[in-house]
Design a protein around this motif. Structure first.
Motif, PDB file in Angstrom:
ATOM      1  N   ARG A  84       5.455  11.309  -9.533  1.00  0.00           N
ATOM      2  CA  ARG A  84       5.468  10.041  -9.005  1.00  0.00           C
ATOM      3  C   ARG A  84       4.533   9.013  -9.645  1.00  0.00           C
ATOM      4  O   ARG A  84       4.844   7.807  -9.758  1.00  0.00           O
ATOM      5  CB  ARG A  84       5.082  10.103  -7.562  1.00  0.00           C
ATOM      6  N   ALA A  85       3.532   9.525  -9.889  1.00  0.00           N
ATOM      7  CA  ALA A  85       2.351   8.468 -10.777  1.00  0.00           C
ATOM      8  C   ALA A  85       2.843   7.750 -11.941  1.00  0.00           C
ATOM      9  O   ALA A  85       2.843   6.701 -12.139  1.00  0.00           O
ATOM     10  CB  ALA A  85       1.086   9.195 -11.127  1.00  0.00           C
ATOM     11  N   SER A  86       3.864   8.561 -12.581  1.00  0.00           N
ATOM     12  CA  SER A  86       4.488   8.083 -13.924  1.00  0.00           C
ATOM     13  C   SER A  86       5.518   7.326 -13.532  1.00  0.00           C
ATOM     14  O   SER A  86       6.457   6.641 -14.485  1.00  0.00           O
ATOM     15  CB  SER A  86       5.120   9.163 -14.743  1.00  0.00           C
ATOM     16  N   GLY A 136       5.337  15.410  -1.171  1.00  0.00           N
ATOM     17  CA  GLY A 136       5.792  14.013  -1.486  1.00  0.00           C
ATOM     18  C   GLY A 136       6.063  13.353  -0.201  1.00  0.00           C
ATOM     19  O   GLY A 136       5.633  13.559   1.021  1.00  0.00           O
ATOM     20  N   ARG A 137       6.898  12.364  -0.680  1.00  0.00           N
ATOM     21  CA  ARG A 137       7.096  11.481   0.702  1.00  0.00           C
ATOM     22  C   ARG A 137       8.342  12.075   1.396  1.00  0.00           C
ATOM     23  O   ARG A 137       9.294  12.553   1.036  1.00  0.00           O
ATOM     24  CB  ARG A 137       7.757  10.307   0.163  1.00  0.00           C
ATOM     25  N   MET A 176       0.800  -1.101  -0.009  1.00  0.00           N
ATOM     26  CA  MET A 176       0.116   0.019  -0.151  1.00  0.00           C
ATOM     27  C   MET A 176       0.880   1.389   0.091  1.00  0.00           C
ATOM     28  O   MET A 176       0.202   2.294  -0.325  1.00  0.00           O
ATOM     29  CB  MET A 176      -0.971   0.007   1.304  1.00  0.00           C
ATOM     30  N   GLN A 177       2.138   1.143   0.204  1.00  0.00           N
ATOM     31  CA  GLN A 177       2.844   2.560   0.554  1.00  0.00           C
ATOM     32  C   GLN A 177       2.908   3.381  -0.618  1.00  0.00           C
ATOM     33  O   GLN A 177       2.723   4.569  -0.683  1.00  0.00           O
ATOM     34  CB  GLN A 177       4.182   2.174   1.122  1.00  0.00           C
ATOM     35  N   GLU A 232       0.982   8.165  -3.696  1.00  0.00           N
ATOM     36  CA  GLU A 232       0.649   8.616  -4.517  1.00  0.00           C
ATOM     37  C   GLU A 232      -0.748   9.593  -4.656  1.00  0.00           C
ATOM     38  O   GLU A 232      -0.962  10.360  -5.194  1.00  0.00           O
ATOM     39  CB  GLU A 232       0.264   7.952  -5.845  1.00  0.00           C
ATOM     40  N   ASN A 233      -1.515   9.217  -3.713  1.00  0.00           N
ATOM     41  CA  ASN A 233      -2.653   9.707  -3.268  1.00  0.00           C
ATOM     42  C   ASN A 233      -2.628  10.748  -2.161  1.00  0.00           C
ATOM     43  O   ASN A 233      -3.821  10.886  -1.771  1.00  0.00           O
ATOM     44  CB  ASN A 233      -3.829   8.732  -3.221  1.00  0.00           C
ATOM     45  N   ALA A 234      -1.640  11.113  -1.587  1.00  0.00           N
ATOM     46  CA  ALA A 234      -1.660  12.259  -0.732  1.00  0.00           C
ATOM     47  C   ALA A 234      -0.511  13.109  -0.983  1.00  0.00           C
ATOM     48  O   ALA A 234       0.376  13.110  -1.804  1.00  0.00           O
ATOM     49  CB  ALA A 234      -1.106  11.353   0.615  1.00  0.00           C
TER      50      ALA A 234
END
Ligand SMILES: Nc1nc2c(ncn2[C@@H]2O[C@H](COP(=O)(O)OP(=O)(O)OP(=O)(O)O)[C@@H](O)[C@H]2O)c(=O)[nH]1
Ligand SMILES: [Mg+2]
Length: 366
Positions: free
Chosen positions: A321-323, A208-209, A139-140, A145-147
């Motif tokens: 990040r999505a790509s 991001g992270r 899930m990480q 990607e969704n936060a």
């Protein structure tokens, strides 16, 4: 409740940690517990039960698909608690069904409402076994990607060597709280250098992270001791070569001197080097920090600079990040338990460690 920031605990551990965060903050903050387990609501405060008729308040039984579906069924339960909210800090424990599955749907819903999201998610102790670790690991990157901003916190590291289970969990909660409460402290107890809520939102929108470390000291040379500890913190010393973004919160009582802020700022700027974004703000909270100085350093590494039409722009970390699905797993947050130095399973650019129904956005019926 007028605050535009809300703390949302998701799942059993998420709600428990959030209650600890609330206690640690000391002043009470806008806080919502969300779970598939009706018992969590007995602890009091605002509560949204997920799963309705499907689960009848019995929990998701460790199945993240069920946690996800329960959240899809009941997501509108959250809306009455979100009036006026501009930023949400979601706290959860990955490894079970609700925290792992429902958090994703909650983040997506918050995004649809235009709310900036920050997630703090613990990952399981290595002794919890492979299945829970795999569940959390899968899930990480999708949560990331969704936060807008995300922190993944391995419980093994959070307890800092404590062996007594109660004290270990209390320590884990304290560490999470020291990062989570920074946002409220900055906005609700501003010091010499202030942030307003919109500025904080703007910074976190592309963060991001991240990683954070909190260092506290008192007495003479407290600034130098803190600088030393931050510089030597293994948590912050990792560089992936990407541009970095730093947020520093300096928290103290009324004895904080301008010269101390200057020394801290100068030393940390020197240590982190040239950055596209370097933000520093202070908190004045005599009740909590009397005589002490506490510094939270948050480091984000996900912004990417790209050249478009001859102009240099900083792309949304989320889009870039999505790509980059899968490759991100090589970065922070996967270095726990048996996954030390392990690589994700990438096929045709897809990360096969992420469950198929999530990768392909398939809605399952049971
Ligand atoms: N800090 C802390 N972490 C916990 C505690 N209990 C469980 N965890 C962690 O949180 C993870 C998820 O567990 P839970 O929160 O119980 O699971 P859940 O999200 O409620 O999911 P379901 O119970 O399956 O619906 C576990 O794998 C542990 O790593 C706790 O009391 N304190
Ligand atoms: Mg539970």
């Amino acid at each position: 409740m007028s605050s535009s920031i809300i703390l949302i605990g998701v799942g059993g551990a998420g709600c428990q940690i959030s209650r600890g965060v609330n206690r640690a903050y000391g002043y009470g903050l806008r806080f919502l517990s969300v779970d598939t387990d009706a018992l969590t609501g007995n602890a009091g405060g605002d509560f949204a039960l997920l799963g309705g008729d499907r689960l009848s308040g019995r929990g998701a039984g460790g199945d993240l698909v069920i946690g996800k579906m329960a959240a899809e069924d009941s997501i509108s339960q959250l809306d009455e608690h979100l009036k006026g909210v501009r930023m949400a800090v979601v706290v959860t424990g990955l490894g079970g069904g609700t925290g792992s599955g429902a958090s994703l749907i909650i983040l997506k819903h918050l995004e649809e409402l235009g709310i900036t999201t920050v997630i703090f998610a613990t990952t399981p102790f290595s002794f919890e076994g492979d299945e829970r670790l795999r569940n959390a690991r899968s899930m990480q990157s999708i949560l990331e990607e969704n936060a807008n901003a995300s922190f993944f916190l391995p419980l093994d590291k959070l307890i800092q060597g404590e062996t007594n289970m109660d004290r270990a969990l209390a320590r884990a909660v304290d560490t999470v709280a020291s990062g989570v409460t920074l946002f409220w402290r900055l906005l609700e107890k501003p010091g010499y250098i202030k942030f307003d809520a919109e500025r904080l939102r703007r910074i976190l929108n592309n963060a991001g992270r991240g990683r954070f470390v909190t260092v506290t000291s008192a007495g003479e040379n407290r600034v130098e001791k803190i600088i030393d500890e931050i510089k030597n913190s293994p948590l912050l010393s990792i560089s992936t070569g990407q541009l970095r973004n730093v947020v520093i919160g300096i928290m103290a009582g009324e004895d904080l001197k301008l010269s101390e802020i200057g020394r801290l700022s100068e030393a940390l700027r020197e240590d982190f080097g040239a950055l596209p974004s370097y933000e520093l703000a202070t908190v004045n909270d005599e009740d909590t920090f009397s005589g002490r100085l506490s510094v939270v350093t948050m480091l984000f590494e996900s912004q990417k600079e790209t050249i478009e039409n001859g102009k240099s722009t900083t792309k949304s970390s989320r889009r870039s990040r999505a790509s980059n699905k899968g490759k991100e797993l090589l970065g922070w947050g996967t270095d726990f338990g048996r996954f030390v130095n392990s690589e994700p399973t990438i096929h045709d650019g897809d990360n096969l460690d992420i469950p198929t129904f999530i990768r392909q956005n398939i809605s399952l019926e049971i």
